[in-house]
Design an enzyme around this catalytic site. Structure first.
Site, mmCIF file in Angstrom:
data_model
loop_
_atom_site.group_PDB
_atom_site.id
_atom_site.type_symbol
_atom_site.label_atom_id
_atom_site.label_comp_id
_atom_site.label_asym_id
_atom_site.label_seq_id
_atom_site.Cartn_x
_atom_site.Cartn_y
_atom_site.Cartn_z
ATOM 1 N N LYS A 37 0.858 -1.180 0.000
ATOM 2 C CA LYS A 37 0.000 0.000 0.000
ATOM 3 C C LYS A 37 0.894 1.230 0.000
ATOM 4 C CE LYS A 37 -4.570 0.753 0.384
ATOM 5 N NZ LYS A 37 -5.647 -0.098 -0.111
ATOM 6 N N VAL A 69 -24.167 4.699 0.476
ATOM 7 C CA VAL A 69 -24.652 4.276 -0.849
ATOM 8 C C VAL A 69 -23.959 5.085 -1.940
ATOM 9 C CG1 VAL A 69 -26.843 3.238 -0.166
ATOM 10 C CG2 VAL A 69 -26.716 5.717 -0.481
ATOM 11 N N LYS A 102 -20.068 4.990 -4.173
ATOM 12 C CA LYS A 102 -19.521 4.237 -5.310
ATOM 13 C C LYS A 102 -19.931 2.763 -5.295
ATOM 14 C CE LYS A 102 -15.014 5.320 -5.445
ATOM 15 N NZ LYS A 102 -13.646 5.484 -6.010
ATOM 16 N N GLY A 133 -21.886 1.149 -2.623
ATOM 17 C CA GLY A 133 -23.185 0.898 -2.009
ATOM 18 C C GLY A 133 -24.359 0.951 -2.970
#
Length: 364
Positions: free
Chosen positions: A91, A192, A194, A196
């Site tokens: 990462k 809700v 990208k 969701g």
């Protein structure tokens, strides 16, 4: 006390001495001309080149940025192992507010640092970075995924992330109720955006009743407009976790959603969502188990996105990726079976399976 870099010594202690450490390599990157300050952490390359996104975030301190990179890289090792990918975990974090300092020059400088690792680390999008950013990074670094379709990439990975979470929910339903359908179940989705909003589509198509919440009123309105029946909204997450008759709770926003205040009041029988690092601290998985709540480990069910970006390295094929993401159903069931067999929570069972795969790879 500080180390030779001026960073607090506890960061080095984490790296070299703690259970959270064990990383192979940590690279501190700086380009004064563009203002780039970044950390690239490679946790493991036992299964193959480390794969994980680039987070662009205004950390309070350099030490906090390094700690985040270490934790996220370690998590990617487990996620990639459980997804069956031939990739280790890595990462990167870029320190600063992307709204203020993100420029092509900075991203190109970052790309040169990633390229200097010679393919040991493959990067992608994360919080604060987008497909357009990866297109810029790719101009300096061929080990870049999450690019636009016009530049040979797969584009938005949220479609398969949501599909994978849905498969995790189906497996949870199979394990708990003996049937993989969500028809007639009440599912609460917190966040809700990208991922969701795609998840809500899958749930409604399968006949579930959905309750949603989001900090953005426009995101809620979009879902309610798209689904005039079968979807209701509540004010916030505090209200959502207390909804009467909730079968499944899906945290799809920020991490740390499951903690000492939420778990005792949660009405759902299952937790299965897209957010990373849902367990606020060690021990929460046992608290869930003690309450009889089935937890589908986040890094297992939300692996659809990393499956997608990994496929870019071989020439992206959506159908091939979707077939791999569909296997999240079987993987989740296998974790529940292992948890029952070993008498441990599913999160611990997933860790054991991932660690076993990495250990076997190292021994060859």
């Amino acid at each position: 006390m500080t180390d030779v870099t001026g960073a607090p010594a506890d960061v080095l202690h984490t790296l070299f001495h703690s259970d959270q450490g064990g990383h192979e390599q940590v690279v501190l990157c700086q380009d004064r001309a563009s203002g780039l300050k970044a950390v690239i952490a490679l946790h493991s390359t036992a299964l193959g080149p480390a794969l994980g996104g680039t987070r662009f975030y205004p950390y309070a301190s350099e030490a906090e940025a390094i700690a985040d990179a270490l934790n996220l890289a370690r998590g990617m090792s487990y996620k990639n192992a459980m997804a069956g990918l031939d990739h280790g975990g890595g990462k990167a974090v870029i320190i600063g507010d992307p709204e203020q300092i993100k420029t092509d020059e900075l991203l190109l400088a970052y790309g040169r640092f990633v390229a200097s690792l010679g393919g040991r680390y493959v990067t992608a999008c994360d919080v604060g970075t987008y497909v357009a950013d990866m297109d810029v990074v790719a101009r300096e670094c061929r080990w870049t995924t999450g690019r636009s379709p016009e530049n040979g990439g797969a584009g938005d990975s949220s479609v398969l992330t949501a599909f994978g979470v849905f498969q995790g929910m189906r497996a949870s339903a199979q394990h708990l109720w003996g049937d993989p359908t969500l028809r007639g179940r009440k599912v609460g989705v917190a966040g809700v955006g990208k991922v969701g909003h795609h998840l809500v589509d899958h749930l409604r198509a399968d006949g579930a009743e959905v309750v949603i919440t989001d900090v953005r009123a426009d995101s809620v309105r979009r879902i309610l407009d798209q689904h005039p029946t079968g979807v209701t909204a509540v004010a916030d997450t505090e209200a959502l976790i207390r909804v009467e008759g909730l079968d499944i709770y899906a945290p799809c926003a920020l991490g740390g959603a499951l903690d000492d205040t939420t778990v005792p009041v949660l009405t759902a029988r299952v937790v299965c969502g897209a957010a990373n690092n849902q367990l606020a601290h060690p021990g929460v998985e046992k608290d869930l188990a003690d309450r009889g709540i089935l937890y589908a480990p986040d890094y297992v069910v939300n692996a659809g996105g990393v499956i997608q970006v990994a496929d870019e390295l071989h020439g992206f094929d959506f159908d091939r990726c979707k077939a791999k993401a569909a296997k999240i159903f079987d993987t989740t069931l296998a974790i529940f079976a292992r948890a029952k067999e070993d008498g441990i929570p599913p999160a611990a069972a997933a860790d054991r399976i991932a660690e076993q795969r990495m250990a076997e790879a190292r021994s060859h």
